[in-house]
Design a protein around this motif. Structure first.
Motif, PDB file in Angstrom:
ATOM      1  N   CYS A   1       4.623  97.728  60.737  1.00 57.27           N
ATOM      2  CA  CYS A   1       5.578  96.892  61.134  1.00 57.27           C
ATOM      3  C   CYS A   1       7.457  97.344  61.363  1.00 57.27           C
ATOM      4  N   SER A   2       6.900  97.205  59.067  1.00 57.37           N
ATOM      5  CA  SER A   2       8.739  97.390  59.317  1.00 57.37           C
ATOM      6  C   SER A   2       9.266  98.515  59.913  1.00 57.37           C
ATOM      7  N   ILE A   3       8.503  99.645  59.586  1.00 56.48           N
ATOM      8  CA  ILE A   3       8.896 100.843  59.830  1.00 56.48           C
ATOM      9  C   ILE A   3       8.934 100.856  61.314  1.00 56.48           C
ATOM     10  N   LEU A   4       7.685 100.854  62.009  1.00 52.45           N
ATOM     11  CA  LEU A   4       7.740 101.119  63.905  1.00 52.45           C
ATOM     12  C   LEU A   4      10.023  99.504  63.838  1.00 52.45           C
ATOM     13  N   GLU A   5       9.438  98.968  63.482  1.00 50.72           N
ATOM     14  CA  GLU A   5      11.051  97.981  63.266  1.00 50.72           C
ATOM     15  C   GLU A   5      12.729  99.207  63.543  1.00 50.72           C
ATOM     16  N   SER A   6      12.520  99.293  61.964  1.00 47.87           N
ATOM     17  CA  SER A   6      13.544  99.686  62.188  1.00 47.87           C
ATOM     18  C   SER A   6      13.803 101.087  62.766  1.00 47.87           C
ATOM     19  N   GLN A   7      12.745 101.517  63.737  1.00 51.31           N
ATOM     20  CA  GLN A   7      12.697 102.471  64.476  1.00 51.31           C
ATOM     21  C   GLN A   7      13.109 102.105  66.193  1.00 51.31           C
ATOM     22  N   ARG A   8      13.300 100.604  66.173  1.00 47.93           N
ATOM     23  CA  ARG A   8      12.818 100.379  67.943  1.00 47.93           C
ATOM     24  C   ARG A   8      14.627 100.175  68.062  1.00 47.93           C
ATOM     25  N   GLY A   9      15.557 100.581  67.556  1.00 46.35           N
ATOM     26  CA  GLY A   9      16.737 101.560  69.274  1.00 46.35           C
ATOM     27  C   GLY A   9      16.559 102.971  68.732  1.00 46.35           C
ATOM     28  N   GLU A  10      15.759 103.229  68.626  1.00 45.76           N
ATOM     29  CA  GLU A  10      15.737 104.945  68.398  1.00 45.76           C
ATOM     30  C   GLU A  10      15.125 104.768  69.684  1.00 45.76           C
ATOM     31  N   LEU A  11      13.469 104.117  69.136  1.00 45.76           N
ATOM     32  CA  LEU A  11      13.096 104.653  70.165  1.00 45.76           C
ATOM     33  C   LEU A  11      13.016 104.052  71.666  1.00 45.76           C
ATOM     34  N   ILE A  12      13.549 102.660  71.659  1.00 49.38           N
ATOM     35  CA  ILE A  12      13.838 102.016  73.547  1.00 49.38           C
ATOM     36  C   ILE A  12      15.292 102.746  73.445  1.00 49.38           C
ATOM     37  N   GLY A  13      15.699 103.114  73.020  1.00 51.90           N
ATOM     38  CA  GLY A  13      17.598 103.381  72.917  1.00 51.90           C
ATOM     39  C   GLY A  13      17.814 104.981  74.131  1.00 51.90           C
ATOM     40  N   SER A  14      16.399 106.392  72.971  1.00 51.04           N
ATOM     41  CA  SER A  14      16.200 107.773  74.047  1.00 51.04           C
ATOM     42  C   SER A  14      15.193 107.977  74.532  1.00 51.04           C
ATOM     43  N   ASN A  15      14.662 106.547  75.188  1.00 52.21           N
ATOM     44  CA  ASN A  15      13.444 106.783  76.172  1.00 52.21           C
ATOM     45  C   ASN A  15      13.091 107.764  76.125  1.00 52.21           C
ATOM     46  N   HIS A  16      12.123 107.474  74.484  1.00 48.59           N
ATOM     47  CA  HIS A  16      11.309 108.258  74.273  1.00 48.59           C
ATOM     48  C   HIS A  16      10.171 108.223  75.113  1.00 48.59           C
ATOM     49  N   ASP A  17       8.748 109.144  75.973  1.00 48.26           N
ATOM     50  CA  ASP A  17       7.404 109.317  76.356  1.00 48.26           C
ATOM     51  C   ASP A  17       6.310 109.603  75.373  1.00 48.26           C
ATOM     52  N   PHE A  18       5.510 109.225  75.755  1.00 48.10           N
ATOM     53  CA  PHE A  18       4.445 109.138  75.121  1.00 48.10           C
ATOM     54  C   PHE A  18       4.210 110.227  73.958  1.00 48.10           C
ATOM     55  N   ASN A  19       4.334 111.513  74.366  1.00 46.01           N
ATOM     56  CA  ASN A  19       4.723 113.104  73.607  1.00 46.01           C
ATOM     57  C   ASN A  19       6.048 112.651  72.889  1.00 46.01           C
ATOM     58  N   THR A  20       6.617 112.628  73.325  1.00 43.92           N
ATOM     59  CA  THR A  20       8.020 112.381  71.749  1.00 43.92           C
ATOM     60  C   THR A  20       8.199 111.214  70.796  1.00 43.92           C
ATOM     61  N   ILE A  21       7.702 109.322  71.235  1.00 43.91           N
ATOM     62  CA  ILE A  21       7.063 109.070  70.647  1.00 43.91           C
ATOM     63  C   ILE A  21       6.386 109.449  69.085  1.00 43.91           C
ATOM     64  N   LEU A  22       5.395 110.541  69.715  1.00 43.77           N
ATOM     65  CA  LEU A  22       4.786 110.846  68.132  1.00 43.77           C
ATOM     66  C   LEU A  22       5.832 111.460  67.331  1.00 43.77           C
ATOM     67  N   LYS A  23       6.156 112.167  67.914  1.00 48.15           N
ATOM     68  CA  LYS A  23       6.975 113.187  68.010  1.00 48.15           C
ATOM     69  C   LYS A  23       8.315 113.187  66.572  1.00 48.15           C
ATOM     70  N   HIS A  24       8.736 111.297  67.276  1.00 51.55           N
ATOM     71  CA  HIS A  24      10.018 111.023  66.547  1.00 51.55           C
ATOM     72  C   HIS A  24       9.434 110.235  65.200  1.00 51.55           C
ATOM     73  N   ILE A  25       7.987 110.107  64.805  1.00 49.44           N
ATOM     74  CA  ILE A  25       6.991 109.602  64.664  1.00 49.44           C
ATOM     75  C   ILE A  25       6.982 110.282  63.206  1.00 49.44           C
ATOM     76  N   ASN A  26       6.162 111.113  63.751  1.00 50.70           N
ATOM     77  CA  ASN A  26       6.165 112.344  62.663  1.00 50.70           C
ATOM     78  C   ASN A  26       7.408 112.612  61.579  1.00 50.70           C
ATOM     79  N   GLU A  27       8.055 112.730  62.630  1.00 51.64           N
ATOM     80  CA  GLU A  27       9.100 113.353  61.819  1.00 51.64           C
ATOM     81  C   GLU A  27       9.905 112.588  61.140  1.00 51.64           C
ATOM     82  N   LEU A  28       9.954 111.208  60.466  1.00 53.17           N
ATOM     83  CA  LEU A  28      10.708 110.064  60.068  1.00 53.17           C
ATOM     84  C   LEU A  28      10.138 110.570  58.310  1.00 53.17           C
ATOM     85  N   THR A  29       9.084 111.694  58.705  1.00 53.14           N
ATOM     86  CA  THR A  29       8.535 111.742  57.454  1.00 53.14           C
ATOM     87  C   THR A  29       9.738 112.234  56.278  1.00 53.14           C
TER      88      THR A  29
END
Lengths: 423, 212
Positions: free
Chosen positions: A319-347
């Motif tokens: 939850c903590s990580i997802l919360e920290s990414q909420r602006g980026e996720l919602i703001g950049s209008n990611h879709d089903f595919n790019t949400i995964l890419k964004h999350i994977n690239e947090l590594t």
């Protein structure tokens, strides 16, 4: 529907962390988010039949949390015979600040149940002797299988083949496993093969080598790393089961938590068909092993092994990580595919201490909420009255009173008494 | 201006096959032009992007690296959706990984069809060919036959390590994806809405605009 009479609501304006429900409610109707949620009848309440589930109005401000110093001066925690005097205190310190590197080798064996907290030095010597024998008895079992025998044992052959292919790609940048013919690789292989003998039904599943490598690195010992692995697997073996039910269940629990915490983010994820949070699979399977540096994983795991403040703290980390990414996720209008890419690239980009602080803050914020749905209470290890699902208003409020009236540490220990305690 | 005719294509391509056959290595070679024997085992799924210039058009490929362990299939196959093509990879030094190819193909076809009901273009990759060729891939005629029978549009002996045939295989796949895309465009009857890919989002005004 709106519980505006909540005492928190009156002070809301002053808090920076206002629940998103209020943001939604206060947003003018023509704003994009509002119109989207209003227009989209397909945003499902996600397997939650309770009407108004998302209208959790009681989320107060998120408490500030501080981290502590790593656990040090181990001898101060032991009595003259070597028993740990106050295991709960030790766990609390580990939860708050991790363990100083030189002590890990010793303390991990307690956290992972290899040594009972109340064992004496003498008893631990005996345990080690017995467990060493037991380990080598199981090791001989696979070592003594001839090639010809293995030809007729497709299961064992399969496990061996998987292990061989994974050992060569586990943490090879770490000096303990780098280079060809590194003895660390043989240790990885042998301990994993012996684990197959220990739990042949489960056998070897991808991801298990990721769990073992920090244990080997810290214990620098074949037998100890094996028994630490069995202790760790007690906590996570269901993640690797064929049915994957435990993984589905955890994603579902995570989704319940997130819905209580951040409905707007959930709405967004739902609108991109990502409400199942399947992009968090890797996080949960191997407890964020791929998301943080090797050094950070040692800290994160020892924190999680304390089972404080609740057994599902790893979901609060998520939850903590997802919360920290909420602006980026919602703001950049990611879709089903790019949400995964964004999350994977947090590594390797996340700051562990921040993630830990926020995760604990979220925990405290949630348990203080009065109208927390029962399924969220359950995930957090807060006892739900067993008499009825909803509970009478009286029993609910007294439960809340109890929680609110207690300082954090006391609340945490009373929660762990509800669920299975570990170790 | 030239840009008026400049078309962009975005294709989602799956890379599947047994564990340890070199899926990640093939993608890294193709996208980042390098190779390491020590890539981590993929957990779950991952993807990388490759941009191609194709007859003055731009082709963006999303290459989806899908973990090979069968038991995670339920969790990873949600990412099959909307793919336009696939590579199925096996390891020429491990016959068992070739035996699994038909299983991967059947699974793919059962989970994924194009808007016109056809299967997605799939190319078979016989990887690690630098480590010796097995009896099977020595027999080109047999392999051709295998591809025909199992609905592959082609096959290549590849080596991610030595950079053999990866670009060629990708070009072959892109060519077939474009052909099937043209196929679909031509067969599309005007005034009919084909809801397949958008079905989960259907019903909102914004999606109506999108499908027009």
């Amino acid at each position: 529907m709106l519980f505006i009479h909540d005492p928190y609501a009156t002070t809301f304006g002053g808090f920076s962390k206002v629940t998103n429900f209020f943001k939604d409610a206060l947003r003018p109707p023509e704003s994009p988010i509002h119109s989207r949620t209003a227009q989209d009848p397909n945003v499902p309440p996600q397997s939650d039949e309770e009407p108004g589930f998302e209208l959790i109005t009681c989320l107060g401000p998120r408490p500030d949390v501080t981290r502590g110093q790593p656990l040090d001066k181990w001898e101060c925690f032991l009595d003259p015979e070597g028993r740990v005097k106050n295991p709960e205190k030790v766990k609390e310190l580990v939860f708050r600040g991790g363990i100083t590197p030189a002590l890990r080798k010793e303390v991990w064996k307690f956290l992972l149940g290899f040594y009972p907290w109340n064992s004496t030095v003498k008893e631990r010597e005996d345990i080690l002797r017995v467990k060493t024998d037991e380990y080598f008895r199981m090791k001989v079992q696979w070592k003594s299988v001839s090639e010809e025998q293995e030809m007729r044992n497709s299961l064992l052959r399969g496990y061996r083949s998987l292990i061989e292919r994974d050992v060569s790609r586990t943490d090879r940048h770490n000096t303990f496993f780098s280079g060809d013919d590194n003895p660390g690789l043989t240790l990885l292989h042998d301990v994993l093969m012996t684990y197959c003998m220990y739990n042949f039904d489960l056998g070897y599943v991808q991801g298990m080598s990721d769990l073992l490598s920090p244990l080997l690195f810290v214990t620098q010992n074949e037998v100890e790393s094996f028994w630490c692995l069995t202790g760790f697997m007690e906590l996570v073996h269901q993640n690797f089961e064929e049915s994957q039910e435990a993984m589905k269940e955890q994603l579902h629990q995570l989704s319940n938590l997130l819905r209580a915490l951040d409905p707007e983010l959930c709405h967004f994820l739902d609108s991109q068909d990502s409400g199942s949070l399947c992009f968090c699979f890797r996080w949960l399977l191997i407890w964020f092993k791929r998301e943080f540096s090797f050094e950070d994983i040692l800290i994160l795991w020892e924190v999680l092994w304390t089972r404080l403040p609740c057994n599902n703290f790893h979901l609060l980390i998520a939850c903590s990580i997802l919360e920290s990414q909420r602006g980026e996720l919602i703001g950049s209008n990611h879709d089903f595919n790019t949400i995964l890419k964004h999350i994977n690239e947090l590594t390797m980009k996340l700051d562990l201490q921040t993630v830990l602080r926020e995760a604990e803050g979220i925990y405290l914020q949630l348990i203080q909420c009065k109208e927390l749905p029962p399924e969220v209470q359950q995930v957090l290890g807060v006892c739900v009255p067993s008499s009825s699902e909803e509970g009478s208003p009286d029993s609910q409020s007294s439960e809340t009173q109890r929680l609110l009236g207690q300082p954090h540490a006391a609340a945490a220990s009373s929660h762990s008494a509800c669920g299975p305690t570990y170790p | 201006m030239q840009n008026n005719h400049h078309k962009e294509h975005l294709y989602k391509i799956l890379v599947i096959g047994d564990l340890g056959v070199g899926k990640t290595s093939i993608i890294k070679r193709y996208v980042h032009h390098n190779f390491s024997p020590n890539y981590r085992a993929t957990i779950g799924v991952d993807f990388a992007l490759k941009v191609l210039n194709w007859d003055q058009e731009t082709v963006r490929l999303q290459l989806w690296d899908i973990a090979g362990q069968e038991r995670f299939g339920n969790m990873t196959r949600v990412y099959y959706r909307e793919a336009m093509g696939a590579f199925i990879v096996f390891d020429v030094t491990r016959p068992a990984s070739f035996e699994a190819v038909t299983k991967w193909k059947e699974d793919l076809d059962s989970k994924l069809t194009l808007a016109n009901g056809k299967h997605v273009a799939t190319v078979l990759l016989a990887n690690k060919c630098d480590q010796g060729r097995d009896v099977l891939t020595n027999n080109g005629i047999k392999m051709e036959q295998f591809c025909q029978e199992n609905g592959f549009v082609g096959w290549y002996e590849t080596s991610a390590k030595e950079n053999i045939n990866i670009d060629e295989a990708a070009n072959c796949l892109v060519k077939h994806i474009m052909a099937s895309e043209n196929d679909m465009l031509q067969s599309e009857v005007p005034d009919t809405v084909t809801p397949q890919l958008e079905k989960d989002k259907g019903g909102t005004c914004s999606s109506c605009f999108r499908s027009q």
